[in-house]
Design an enzyme around this catalytic site. Structure first.
Site, short mmCIF file in Angstrom:
data_model
loop_
_atom_site.label_atom_id
_atom_site.label_comp_id
_atom_site.label_asym_id
_atom_site.label_seq_id
_atom_site.Cartn_x
_atom_site.Cartn_y
_atom_site.Cartn_z
N TYR A 188 -5.89 1.59 9.58
CA TYR A 188 -6.48 0.26 9.44
C TYR A 188 -7.55 0.02 10.50
CZ TYR A 188 -2.69 -0.81 6.19
OH TYR A 188 -1.85 -0.80 5.13
N ALA B 176 -5.85 6.13 0.44
CA ALA B 176 -5.58 4.81 1.04
C ALA B 176 -6.87 4.14 1.49
CB ALA B 176 -4.62 4.97 2.22
N ASN C 74 4.60 2.37 13.15
CA ASN C 74 3.89 3.25 12.22
C ASN C 74 2.48 3.48 12.76
OD1 ASN C 74 2.74 4.61 10.07
ND2 ASN C 74 3.74 3.34 8.52
N VAL D 52 0.85 -1.19 0.00
CA VAL D 52 0.00 0.00 0.00
C VAL D 52 0.89 1.24 0.00
CG1 VAL D 52 -1.90 1.18 1.14
CG2 VAL D 52 -1.67 -1.31 1.35
N ALA D 53 0.72 2.09 -1.00
CA ALA D 53 1.55 3.29 -1.09
C ALA D 53 0.78 4.40 -1.80
CB ALA D 53 2.85 3.00 -1.85
N VAL D 54 0.96 5.62 -1.33
CA VAL D 54 0.34 6.80 -1.94
C VAL D 54 1.43 7.83 -2.17
CG1 VAL D 54 -1.35 8.66 -1.66
CG2 VAL D 54 -1.88 6.36 -0.82
N ARG E 170 -3.24 12.12 2.52
CA ARG E 170 -4.26 12.77 3.35
C ARG E 170 -5.44 13.27 2.54
NH1 ARG E 170 -2.18 12.69 8.23
NH2 ARG E 170 0.07 12.79 8.53
N LYS E 171 -5.75 12.52 1.48
CA LYS E 171 -6.92 12.84 0.66
C LYS E 171 -7.89 11.66 0.62
CE LYS E 171 -4.26 15.99 -2.31
NZ LYS E 171 -4.84 17.22 -1.76
N GLY E 172 -7.69 10.68 1.51
CA GLY E 172 -8.58 9.54 1.57
C GLY E 172 -8.30 8.47 0.53
#
Length: 269
Positions: free
Chosen positions: A229, A195, A222, A183-185, A191-193
């Site tokens: 989650y 994920a 983390n 999982v990576a953004v 912080r834009k939803g």
């Protein structure tokens, strides 16, 4: 949030970094280049910084399965999130390594599934002009589009169960549980939803595969990822004392929390 990359890195692991928001596999530390660039610092490989020259046409975020045309941006998103301090040519080598690992994803145990999901900016989930349900290479669908969008986030979900506890004295592979990783953004779009939307799509995909639960490993150091989650309904599962449950292969000093969420069956139409 961190997640263990599929495949084996070409770079020998020795250290870890904590700048990304998912499980970060260790790599040998290299000194960051001091060369000044006229491009904005976005974690994009110098070999493809031209991407930053073009503004996003549409702010709409679409989450869909990754296509062949997305492969470079998927590798770039992964590497810029997990290894943001590496400079050219090492960053380029890391991206090639990641591409090889993803294309090798076509080798799966019988009956197992794996797919890569992407969150794209300015694209559409239904604008493919060439595709085949049966055409797939590695984790990529054989779809192409005139308006594919710009990849801002990625996630891999599978039913391979490599990192799930084995079942019974014969240590059989578990079924009915999907596993989330990678999982990576991109930093610009955090912080834009994104994920959360990727996780929601992964859950829908798992339900479509007939899974009753979905699981993942999260770095105990983390807290941001853990909070995310838990906010999505995942619960920390305590490993029984003395049990040897599998977990992502990374630096020995990284401790993981095994998290799981039960999935509601798909509602009847």
């Amino acid at each position: 949030m961190r997640a263990l990359p599929l495949g084996v890195s070409l770079v020998s692991p020795t250290t870890t970094t904590t700048t990304a928001t998912s499980i970060n596999p260790p790599l040998t530390s290299f000194k960051k280049s001091s060369r000044v660039s006229n491009f904005p610092k976005s974690g994009i490989c110098r070999a493809s910084q031209v991407v930053d020259l073009f503004s996003t046409v549409s702010p709409e975020i679409v989450v869909r399965e990754a296509r062949l045309e997305d492969c470079w941006e998927v590798a770039e998103t992964h590497c810029s999130s997990f290894f943001p301090d590496y400079s050219f040519p090492l960053d380029f080598v890391l991206r090639i390594d990641r591409l090889v690992a993803m294309f090798a994803g076509f080798s799966l145990p019988n009956g197992c599934r794996r797919t890569c999901l992407v969150a794209v900016i300015g694209g559409s989930a239904d604008d493919a002009f060439f595709w085949s349900e049966d055409f797939k290479i590695g984790v990529f669908d054989g779809k192409f589009s005139f308006n594919k969008g710009y990849v801002a986030g990625i996630l891999t979900v599978d039913t391979v169960a490599d990192f799930l506890p084995r079942k019974g004295p014969l240590r059989q592979r578990r079924t009915g549980i999907a596993y989330v990783s990678n999982v990576a953004v991109r930093e610009t779009f955090r912080r834009k939803g994104i994920a959360k939307r990727l996780i929601a799509k992964a859950e829908a995909q798992a339900r479509g595969w007939g899974c009753r639960a979905i699981a993942l490993h999260c770095d105990l150091n983390n807290p941001g990822a853990t909070k995310l989650y838990k906010g999505q309904g995942f619960k920390c599962i305590k490993v029984p004392e003395g049990a040897n449950w599998p977990q992502p292969k990374t630096s020995p000093d990284i401790q993981f929390s095994f998290m799981m969420k039960l999935l509601n069956p798909p509602s009847a139409p």
